[in-house]
Design a protein around this motif. Structure first.
Motif, PDB file in Angstrom:
ATOM      1  N   UNK A 153      -4.380   2.078   7.086  1.00 30.46           N
ATOM      2  CA  UNK A 153      -3.314   2.055   6.078  1.00 30.46           C
ATOM      3  C   UNK A 153      -3.797   2.549   4.730  1.00 30.46           C
ATOM      4  N   UNK A 154      -4.470   3.680   4.740  1.00 29.70           N
ATOM      5  CA  UNK A 154      -5.022   4.277   3.529  1.00 29.70           C
ATOM      6  C   UNK A 154      -6.074   3.422   2.834  1.00 29.70           C
TER       7      UNK A 154
ATOM      8  N   UNK B  15     -10.836  -4.345   2.005  1.00 31.51           N
ATOM      9  CA  UNK B  15     -10.222  -4.055   0.710  1.00 31.51           C
ATOM     10  C   UNK B  15      -9.400  -2.789   0.697  1.00 31.51           C
ATOM     11  N   UNK B  16      -8.795  -2.547  -0.457  1.00 27.43           N
ATOM     12  CA  UNK B  16      -7.885  -1.425  -0.656  1.00 27.43           C
ATOM     13  C   UNK B  16      -8.615  -0.212  -1.202  1.00 27.43           C
ATOM     14  N   UNK B  17      -7.914   0.929  -1.152  1.00 31.52           N
ATOM     15  CA  UNK B  17      -8.471   2.160  -1.706  1.00 31.52           C
ATOM     16  C   UNK B  17      -8.809   1.970  -3.179  1.00 31.52           C
ATOM     17  N   UNK B  18      -9.968   2.451  -3.573  1.00 31.16           N
ATOM     18  CA  UNK B  18     -10.394   2.389  -4.961  1.00 31.16           C
ATOM     19  C   UNK B  18     -11.093   1.110  -5.346  1.00 31.16           C
ATOM     20  N   UNK B  19     -10.923   0.042  -4.556  1.00 31.88           N
ATOM     21  CA  UNK B  19     -11.550  -1.239  -4.910  1.00 31.88           C
ATOM     22  C   UNK B  19     -12.308  -1.869  -3.755  1.00 31.88           C
ATOM     23  N   UNK B  20     -12.049  -1.432  -2.538  1.00 31.79           N
ATOM     24  CA  UNK B  20     -12.694  -2.037  -1.371  1.00 31.79           C
ATOM     25  C   UNK B  20     -14.122  -1.551  -1.190  1.00 31.79           C
TER      26      UNK B  20
END
Length: 339
Positions: free
Chosen positions: A216-217, A236-241
């Motif tokens: 999921x991106x 984590x999410x894109x940019x922070x994971x």
């Protein structure tokens, strides 16, 4: 003086690089391998007469709990030659680690390389002759979603080979999933709806599976498996994971001294962030790359001769920053000698 005229012959075995006389016309034993000093006092006796004598690799000797061991360490492929006699030997095979992954798409991070497989055995009979020793090389990292390789196998004595670590997943339209190996490679992260990769499977008894990438991106790559544990999934999410950490290496193995050592940590997965990166597994795994900027996106290679997996890389198209190389393995041959 009753000792007058008595000739006393002395043969020291304290220096293994010194030729020992056979006392037949004062003919010193030759060094059969010019690059390896070898003593004729192998297994506690002089050459001939059934004593076990062998050379090959880097030879060390140590005492542990009252038992004296001699170890032949091979950091690259070569030969183990038994000049005379026979013996039961122990062995440790560590295969080469897999290369880390990279993608052909921005931000899609590669999975960490799986560690090389580890196999051991005791009481393997060897007799006079020359034995081929194969030490697995570390696998190359993938570049721009193509290429890269599993680590090479390590083997000797016609015994079961240690299997090379799996290549990390490396992105778009190529191989998102980590490759199967001694330990499996980590899966790549997802961007643009391509789907995250799953971790590669391990060879039974030799290592552990790789971790999955983030879907999921989410973009983060999974860690490569290690001998002591599976690779972690990216989080984590894109940019922070952050990418998944490499699986821990295996502990408690013998080395070239009386101290026990570890081998075969997995490579860390690549991370889509600007401040942290995934750790490599203990005992040789390379850390994963991250979006550090200024042309610094790659992780680290495995530590030489540990079989550690290479780190996955932050996704940069064009092949300029490939995944990191896995580490070469090692072969150790050990046997008891007289104190």
């Amino acid at each position: 003086n009753c000792l007058r005229g008595l000739i006393v012959f002395r043969q020291d075995r304290t220096n293994p690089s010194t030729a020992v006389s056979t006392w037949k016309g004062r003919k010193d034993l030759p060094k059969a391998n010019p690059s390896t000093a070898v003593s004729a006092w192998m297994n506690g006796g002089l050459a001939g007469g059934g004593a076990f004598s062998a050379y090959g690799g880097i030879i060390t000797q140590y005492e542990d709990s009252g038992t004296t061991y001699r170890v032949h360490a091979f950091r690259g492929s070569g030969s183990f030659t038994v000049l005379a006699g026979s013996a039961d030997v122990d062995y440790l095979f560590v295969a080469g680690g897999g290369g880390g992954g990279n993608s052909s798409t921005w931000d899609e991070c590669g999975g960490g390389g799986g560690a090389g497989g580890v196999t051991t055995a005791t009481g393997v009979a060897v007799a006079a002759g020359t034995y081929t020793i194969t030490v697995g090389a570390g696998g190359a990292g993938a570049a721009a979603g193509v290429g890269g390789a599993n680590g090479g196998n390590s083997s000797a004595f016609s015994e079961t080979a240690a299997v090379g670590g799996g290549l990390g997943g490396h992105g778009t339209a190529h191989q998102e999933n980590g490759a199967t190996g001694g330990s499996g490679g980590g899966g790549s992260g997802e961007t643009g709806g391509n789907g995250a990769g799953t971790g590669g499977a391990a060879t039974a008894g030799q290592g552990n599976a790789g971790g999955a990438g983030v879907g999921s991106n989410g973009r983060q790559g999974g860690g490569g498996g290690g001998k002591g544990g599976a690779g972690a999934a990216g989080t984590g999410a894109a940019g922070t994971g952050v990418g998944g950490a490499g699986g821990a290496g295996g502990t408690g193995h013998y080395g070239i001294t009386a101290s026990t050592v570890g081998y075969a940590g997995g490579g860390g997965g690549g991370s889509d962030n600007t401040g942290s990166q995934a750790a490599g597994g203990s005992y040789g795994g390379g850390k994963g790359g991250f979006n550090a900027g200024a042309g610094n996106y790659s992780g680290a290679g495995g530590v030489p001769n540990t079989g550690g997996g290479g780190g996955g890389t932050y996704g940069i198209p064009g092949g300029t920053y490939p995944g990191s190389k896995g580490a070469a393995g090692i072969v150790l041959i050990r046997y008891v000698v007289a104190a």
